[in-house]
Scaffold this active site. Structure first.
Site, PDB file in Angstrom:
ATOM      1  N   LYS A 281       0.716  -1.100  -0.325  1.00 32.32           N
ATOM      2  CA  LYS A 281      -0.094   0.735   0.192  1.00 32.32           C
ATOM      3  C   LYS A 281       1.169   0.986  -0.100  1.00 32.32           C
ATOM      4  O   LYS A 281       1.740   1.365   0.673  1.00 32.32           O
ATOM      5  CB  LYS A 281      -0.609   0.106   1.005  1.00 32.32           C
ATOM      6  CG  LYS A 281      -1.741   0.744   1.192  1.00 32.32           C
ATOM      7  CD  LYS A 281      -3.373   0.561   2.401  1.00 32.32           C
ATOM      8  CE  LYS A 281      -3.861   1.609   2.339  1.00 32.32           C
ATOM      9  NZ  LYS A 281      -5.597   1.365   3.371  1.00 32.32           N
ATOM     10  N   GLU A 365     -19.937  -5.196  10.670  1.00 36.96           N
ATOM     11  CA  GLU A 365     -20.400  -4.243  11.561  1.00 36.96           C
ATOM     12  C   GLU A 365     -21.548  -4.747  12.424  1.00 36.96           C
ATOM     13  O   GLU A 365     -21.478  -4.696  13.695  1.00 36.96           O
ATOM     14  CB  GLU A 365     -20.820  -2.900  10.775  1.00 36.96           C
ATOM     15  CG  GLU A 365     -19.706  -2.289  10.207  1.00 36.96           C
ATOM     16  CD  GLU A 365     -19.298  -2.322   8.965  1.00 36.96           C
ATOM     17  OE1 GLU A 365     -18.479  -1.552   8.138  1.00 36.96           O
ATOM     18  OE2 GLU A 365     -19.509  -3.432   8.456  1.00 36.96           O
ATOM     19  N   ARG A 393     -25.609  -1.240   7.925  1.00 39.58           N
ATOM     20  CA  ARG A 393     -25.046  -3.147   7.448  1.00 39.58           C
ATOM     21  C   ARG A 393     -25.794  -4.060   9.493  1.00 39.58           C
ATOM     22  O   ARG A 393     -25.228  -5.280   8.852  1.00 39.58           O
ATOM     23  CB  ARG A 393     -24.341  -3.164   7.558  1.00 39.58           C
ATOM     24  CG  ARG A 393     -23.178  -2.220   6.249  1.00 39.58           C
ATOM     25  CD  ARG A 393     -22.189  -2.985   5.574  1.00 39.58           C
ATOM     26  NE  ARG A 393     -21.785  -3.793   5.115  1.00 39.58           N
ATOM     27  CZ  ARG A 393     -20.802  -3.728   4.339  1.00 39.58           C
ATOM     28  NH1 ARG A 393     -19.787  -3.415   4.641  1.00 39.58           N
ATOM     29  NH2 ARG A 393     -20.535  -5.430   3.252  1.00 39.58           N
TER      30      ARG A 393
END
Length: 622
Positions: A281, A365, A393
């Site tokens: 990354k 979540e 969610r």
């Protein structure tokens, strides 16, 4: 080489040599840094995926072939390679290029994506539709390894593996989602990174034994158990193959030639494949490589130093994180939970101070909400910090595993309201509507940072389910400079009175005060009420102010349907109050990207527009 925006992509990519593609990767990185330094955006994740995106578009033909990008913030290079480089000056700007894949923007984006872990389910549906119609195109999903911390990914893999439909999951493994990944899946992938020899071992074993004359087939069948023993010895559990996938990798995600070779191999498999790719990354930009968290999503910055151009402000997230850390020092029952958003929700100080009482569930979540319920049932006092758009969610778990049980969990809803440049997948304008109808849940909204801390203290003391919604951005304390703030238990706070009374929800209180100043300049006296409680709200004070007002106005950073304004109107109607009511908020539609100020102005929610709408309503009802 030509400038990136001068190419006719994806056509020009097909004729490039491997060396030209490697030079293109360098040019694209420079292009990304140059443009995102101006517009802001998701930088580190896109720098890490440059070679992979080039390899994908070398091997697939979009829009015929379908490439699904999960979460979607890693799709900038895909946009460049599908002819949108010339539009990058408008990235994440009003009426400009979306920061995520968008069906409205290009036929090369089969889905508008902005939440995580859903790509496998989407590709499973596409594959089923393709197979039923007898069509012939490839379907691939590119998902970061952080997406595998979300349960939906496994629901999709379970279904797709059983279907045996031709498809490719490209697992972009950089060891991170937004922050560092945690949990068993991350540990499993770490083991896979050191086990590249297994795939080659399995194929050599199959080829060698299968070639033995006469007995080869039976011998191969009889050696399946032996192979499995070797498999588990090498990998400590082959997760993907047990789900029905052919596993390839891990391979170097920055080697274009190797990527193309493995993608072609994956396309040759008649069934579902997982191609495991290792990337870095922030690759190619030292500032992002050294600080990938900070450069995941960043505003405008100096590309040389990496420093942000806008002075840092104290945000609601920082106020929340700091105060929760102080609370936890006094109360050992307090725990902090987040779903892969430690830094974004301001919980880094808490995690450092109380590592055993901080839990990052990953992008999960629903699990976070139910986990919090279990903690509360066991005597803990969990504070669950999740962005409004992602908390959607977990709705069922909030209802059944927390509120139905009447457990003392506090949901701290960050990024409530419109969030600006991230657009419709990230705006948090539904939470008042989806939370206010839940029995037993107290929903609050602070007008400023000091009020946020008071609400956190209140939540700890309540002993029941609570939720606090607060916006992205600076948590100035303008409202708290008004006369002495009454205790939260006293309900709404009347800041000033007038012939017009604006009942404001949370951060819109400051907007209401600015609108009131403009109305005073027009000769219209205007009062402002900081509602503080949105569900259940202070009905007694609402009825009292409505009884003396010419016009009652409700103001919220939420859709109007099912929101705070509708609840107030219903209360007035139930008590046969006939005062005119003007409810201001977001219309029931998906709000586009743009700066928060632009969106507020465009939808009539800036102080100037609010004052004008109130003046017009007074004239209409006179």
């Amino acid at each position: 080489m030509k400038a990136v925006e001068e190419y006719d992509f994806p056509r020009d990519l097909k004729g490039m040599s491997l060396h030209e593609k490697e030079l293109l990767a360098v040019a694209i990185r420079e292009f990304l840094i140059e443009h995102i330094a101006i517009t802001g955006g998701h930088l580190a994740s896109n720098l890490g995926i440059v070679e992979l995106a080039i390899a994908i578009h070398s091997c697939f033909d979009v829009p015929k072939d379908k490439i699904i990008w999960d979460v979607g913030h890693q799709a900038y290079v895909h946009k460049i390679l599908t002819g949108r480089a010339r539009d990058f000056s408008g990235l994440r700007q009003l009426d400009g290029l979306s920061g995520f894949p968008s069906r409205k923007e290009s036929p090369c984006d089969p889905f508008t994506t902005g939440h995580s872990s859903n790509s496998v389910s989407l590709m499973t549906g596409l594959c089923k539709a393709r197979d039923l119609r007898g069509d012939h195109y490839e379907v691939a999903a590119v998902l970061g390894d952080g997406a595998l911390t979300g349960g939906l990914a496994y629901e999709g893999m379970n279904n797709l593996g059983a279907m045996h439909s031709r498809s490719i999951i490209i697992l972009n493994d950089n060891g991170m989602s937004i922050g560092r990944n945690t949990g068993a899946v991350s540990s499993h992938l770490a083991k896979l990174r050191t086990s590249a020899g297994y795939y080659h071992f399995k194929n050599r074993l199959k080829g060698a034994v299968g070639s033995v004359p006469v007995i080869g087939g039976n011998l191969l069948h009889g050696m399946e158990k032996i192979r499995d023993v070797a498999k588990y010895a090498l990998l400590d559990g082959v997760l993907f193959e047990e789900l029905g996938f052919t596993y390839l990798g891990p391979i170097d995600g920055h080697d274009i030639g190797e990527l193309i070779r493995h993608l072609k191999m994956a396309r040759s498999v008649d069934g579902p494949v997982v191609l495991h790719v290792r990337t870095t990354k922030g690759k190619g930009y030292k500032n992002a490589e050294e600080n990938p968290d900070r450069f995941h999503g960043i505003g405008a910055f100096d590309p040389v130093t990496g420093h942000p151009k806008k002075p840092a402000e104290t945000t609601y997230s920082q106020v929340f994180g700091q105060h929760l850390t102080e609370m936890a020092a006094r109360d050992e029952r307090i725990l902090a939970i987040t779903a892969a958003m430690r830094d974004g929700t301001g919980l880094t100080p808490f995690a450092k101070a109380f590592p055993k009482r901080f839990v990052d569930t990953g992008i999960a979540e629903s699990h976070a909400a139910t986990f919090a319920g279990g903690l509360a049932a066991g005597g803990g006092r969990p504070f669950v910090a999740i962005y409004s758009t992602f908390l959607q969610r977990a709705y069922d778990e909030i209802v059944t595993d927390v509120c139905l049980q009447d457990l003392p969990v506090c949901f701290c809803i960050d990024r409530a309201g419109v969030v600006g440049a991230d657009g419709p997948t990230h705006h948090g304008i539904l939470d008042i509507s989806y939370l206010s109808s839940i029995p037993g849940l107290t929903l609050m909204a602070p007008a400023d940072g000091r009020e946020l801390t008071a609400m956190m203290d209140y939540a700890l003391q309540s002993g029941h389910p609570t939720a606090i919604r607060y916006p992205k951005g600076a948590a100035d304390n303008r409202v708290s400079t008004y006369e002495q703030r009454p205790a939260l238990a006293e309900g709404a706070w009347i800041l000033q009175e007038g012939e017009v009374m604006i009942w404001a929800a949370g951060s819109m209180t400051d907007t209401a005060l600015a609108a009131a100043e403009r109305l005073e300049d027009m000769g219209i006296s205007c009062g402002v009420v900081d509602a503080r409680f949105l569900a259940p709200f202070d009905a007694k004070t609402l009825l009292a102010t409505a009884g003396t007002a010419r016009l009652l106005v409700t103001l919220e950073d939420n859709v109007l349907r099912g929101g705070f304004g509708e609840a107030c109107t219903a209360c007035l109607a139930a008590h046969r109050m006939t005062v005119p009511v003007l409810s201001l908020g977001w219309p029931v539609r998906f709000i586009p990207q743009g700066s928060i100020d632009q969106l507020m102005e465009g939808y009539g929610l800036s102080p100037v527009k609010i004052a004008e709408r109130i003046r017009e309503e007074l004239e209409r009802t006179s």
